[in-house]
Design an enzyme around this catalytic site. Structure first.
Site, PDB file in Angstrom:
ATOM      1  CB  SER A  84      35.998  36.881  35.069  1.00 43.46           C
ATOM      2  OG  SER A  84      36.645  35.639  35.305  1.00 43.46           O
TER       3      SER A  84
ATOM      4  CE1 TYR B  10      41.045  39.552  35.382  1.00 46.89           C
ATOM      5  CE2 TYR B  10      40.275  37.496  36.341  1.00 46.89           C
ATOM      6  CZ  TYR B  10      40.312  38.383  35.281  1.00 46.89           C
ATOM      7  OH  TYR B  10      39.611  38.100  34.125  1.00 46.89           O
TER       8      TYR B  10
HETATM    9  N1  LIG Z   1      40.745  34.567  28.797  1.00 46.62           N
HETATM   10  C1  LIG Z   1      39.975  34.161  29.779  1.00 46.62           C
HETATM   11  O1  LIG Z   1      40.009  32.979  30.173  1.00 46.62           O
HETATM   12  C2  LIG Z   1      39.013  35.118  30.446  1.00 46.62           C
HETATM   13  C3  LIG Z   1      38.172  34.580  31.433  1.00 46.62           C
HETATM   14  C4  LIG Z   1      37.275  35.410  32.071  1.00 46.62           C
HETATM   15  C5  LIG Z   1      37.214  36.742  31.737  1.00 46.62           C
HETATM   16  N2  LIG Z   1      38.037  37.253  30.779  1.00 46.62           N
HETATM   17  C6  LIG Z   1      37.907  38.682  30.480  1.00 46.62           C
HETATM   18  O2  LIG Z   1      37.796  38.861  29.081  1.00 46.62           O
HETATM   19  C7  LIG Z   1      38.425  40.088  28.715  1.00 46.62           C
HETATM   20  C8  LIG Z   1      39.437  39.853  27.614  1.00 46.62           C
HETATM   21  O3  LIG Z   1      40.394  38.921  28.054  1.00 46.62           O
HETATM   22  P1  LIG Z   1      41.426  38.220  27.065  1.00 46.62           P
HETATM   23  O4  LIG Z   1      41.695  36.891  27.634  1.00 46.62           O
HETATM   24  O5  LIG Z   1      40.956  38.339  25.669  1.00 46.62           O
HETATM   25  O6  LIG Z   1      42.716  39.124  27.319  1.00 46.62           O
HETATM   26  P2  LIG Z   1      43.945  39.562  26.361  1.00 46.62           P
HETATM   27  O7  LIG Z   1      45.088  39.860  27.248  1.00 46.62           O
HETATM   28  O8  LIG Z   1      44.108  38.562  25.267  1.00 46.62           O
HETATM   29  O9  LIG Z   1      43.393  40.920  25.737  1.00 46.62           O
HETATM   30  C9  LIG Z   1      43.208  42.064  26.537  1.00 46.62           C
HETATM   31  C10 LIG Z   1      43.430  43.284  25.672  1.00 46.62           C
HETATM   32  O10 LIG Z   1      43.212  44.441  26.489  1.00 46.62           O
HETATM   33  C11 LIG Z   1      44.242  45.382  26.210  1.00 46.62           C
HETATM   34  N3  LIG Z   1      44.441  46.264  27.370  1.00 46.62           N
HETATM   35  C12 LIG Z   1      44.996  45.944  28.567  1.00 46.62           C
HETATM   36  N4  LIG Z   1      45.048  47.026  29.349  1.00 46.62           N
HETATM   37  C13 LIG Z   1      44.505  48.044  28.641  1.00 46.62           C
HETATM   38  C14 LIG Z   1      44.308  49.417  28.911  1.00 46.62           C
HETATM   39  N5  LIG Z   1      44.675  49.966  30.079  1.00 46.62           N
HETATM   40  N6  LIG Z   1      43.728  50.183  27.951  1.00 46.62           N
HETATM   41  C15 LIG Z   1      43.373  49.651  26.757  1.00 46.62           C
HETATM   42  N7  LIG Z   1      43.571  48.368  26.434  1.00 46.62           N
HETATM   43  C16 LIG Z   1      44.123  47.560  27.381  1.00 46.62           C
HETATM   44  C17 LIG Z   1      45.477  44.535  25.901  1.00 46.62           C
HETATM   45  O11 LIG Z   1      46.446  45.277  25.163  1.00 46.62           O
HETATM   46  C18 LIG Z   1      44.862  43.395  25.114  1.00 46.62           C
HETATM   47  O12 LIG Z   1      44.829  43.674  23.731  1.00 46.62           O
HETATM   48  C19 LIG Z   1      39.013  40.670  29.995  1.00 46.62           C
HETATM   49  O13 LIG Z   1      38.102  41.610  30.523  1.00 46.62           O
HETATM   50  C20 LIG Z   1      39.125  39.472  30.897  1.00 46.62           C
HETATM   51  O14 LIG Z   1      39.086  39.828  32.249  1.00 46.62           O
HETATM   52  C21 LIG Z   1      38.953  36.457  30.129  1.00 46.62           C
END
Ligand SMILES: NC(=O)c1ccc[n+]([C@@H]2O[C@H](COP(=O)([O-])OP(=O)(O)OC[C@H]3O[C@@H](n4cnc5c(N)ncnc54)[C@H](O)[C@@H]3O)[C@@H](O)[C@H]2O)c1
Length: 252
Positions: free
Chosen positions: A139, A152
């Site tokens: 991220s 985080y």
């Molecule tokens: N959305 C953003 O702006 C953003 C920005 C930077 C990085 N990210 C990274 O992208 C990735 C996805 O983020 P997102 O925004 O799609 O999140 P989200 O919350 O929409 O999806 C995350 C998914 O991971 C699953 N999950 C959580 N804990 C888990 C576990 N212990 N075992 C198995 N599954 C688990 C959740 O059930 C969910 O389906 C993450 O690694 C996040 O750190 C997101």
């Protein structure tokens, strides 16, 4: 089709960026394993893929549990016979700084770092047979300071370094390891953040967009394209790298 006959695991594919990646991979010909702690989200992603005639298997797994981490690869190979690509996307969002408790720190580190490391450890046993690719989700929070966020951000910075080390350790096995580091992407995780901070989607898009060169937050599919690139043979000479997908946020 860029992933024809490849077998790919996408953790956290029950939502957001993981779901977009699983759907894109299936469209590109991969057999996809959707691994998620949330059965509702995971089954829904599987349904969306099947609806478009894609090949998919859902594994309900909590990546922070060692047995579950092992089972993701076991079920993948049991179902599809091999493994070529692992996308470590699942994460928990402890969006706190000094307010984070010991339990919350354990949750953050246990899922984002230790869970990712264990899922990878078991996947590598299979990837070593013929080579493959791993993409870790970092991220921009791993590169920049944001207020009250470090429980985080620290995990995302660690993932970028883990990516470099893994790339070194696995290079001889023809396994490439890279990271994709998104900026502000509109996913259910961002909606939870908006709810917590009392922001509307319009305000979020405006506020986050102002920190970019393109004037808006990103869409999950725009991150999935970058993940696809690094997972595919188009990135055959790229390993140990981190690609920011942030509309210019960290270049500003
Ligand atoms: N959305 C953003 O702006 C953003 C920005 C930077 C990085 N990210 C990274 O992208 C990735 C996805 O983020 P997102 O925004 O799609 O999140 P989200 O919350 O929409 O999806 C995350 C998914 O991971 C699953 N999950 C959580 N804990 C888990 C576990 N212990 N075992 C198995 N599954 C688990 C959740 O059930 C969910 O389906 C993450 O690694 C996040 O750190 C997101």
């Amino acid at each position: 089709m860029r992933l024809k006959d490849k077998v790919a695991i996408v953790t956290g594919a029950g939502s957001g960026i993981g779901r977009a990646t699983a759907e894109l991979f299936a469209e590109e010909g991969a057999k996809v394993v959707v691994a998620d702690i949330d059965p509702k989200g995971g089954e829904e992603t599987a349904r969306l893929i099947r609806e478009k005639k894609g090949v998919v298997h859902f594994v309900r797994a909590d990546i922070s549990l060692d047995d579950d981490a092992r089972r993701i690869s076991q079920e993948t190979v049991g179902t599809f016979g091999r493994l070529d690509i692992l996308v470590n996307n699942a994460a928990t969002f402890v969006l706190k700084g000094f307010a984070a408790t010991v339990e919350e720190w354990k949750q953050s580190l246990g899922t984002n770092i230790i869970g990712t490391a264990m899922v990878t450890k078991y996947a590598v046993e299979h990837l070593k047979k013929h080579g493959g690719a791993i993409v870790n989700l970092g991220s921009i929070s791993g590169f920049i300071a944001q207020p009250d966020f470090f429980a985080y951000s620290a995990t995302k910075a660690a993932l970028v370094q883990m990516t470099r080390n893994m790339a070194m350790d696995l290079g001889a096995h023809k396994i490439r390891v890279n990271a994709v580091c998104p900026g502000s992407i509109i996913t259910p995780a961002s909606f939870r953040h908006m709810e917590k901070t009392g922001m509307t989607l319009e305000q979020f898009n405006k506020e986050e967009g102002a920190k970019t060169f393109v004037g808006r937050a990103g869409q999950p599919r725009e991150v999935a394209w970058a993940i696809l690139f690094l997972a595919s043979e188009d990135a055959s000479y790229i390993t140990g790298a981190s690609l920011t997908v942030d509309g210019g946020y960290t270049a500003m």
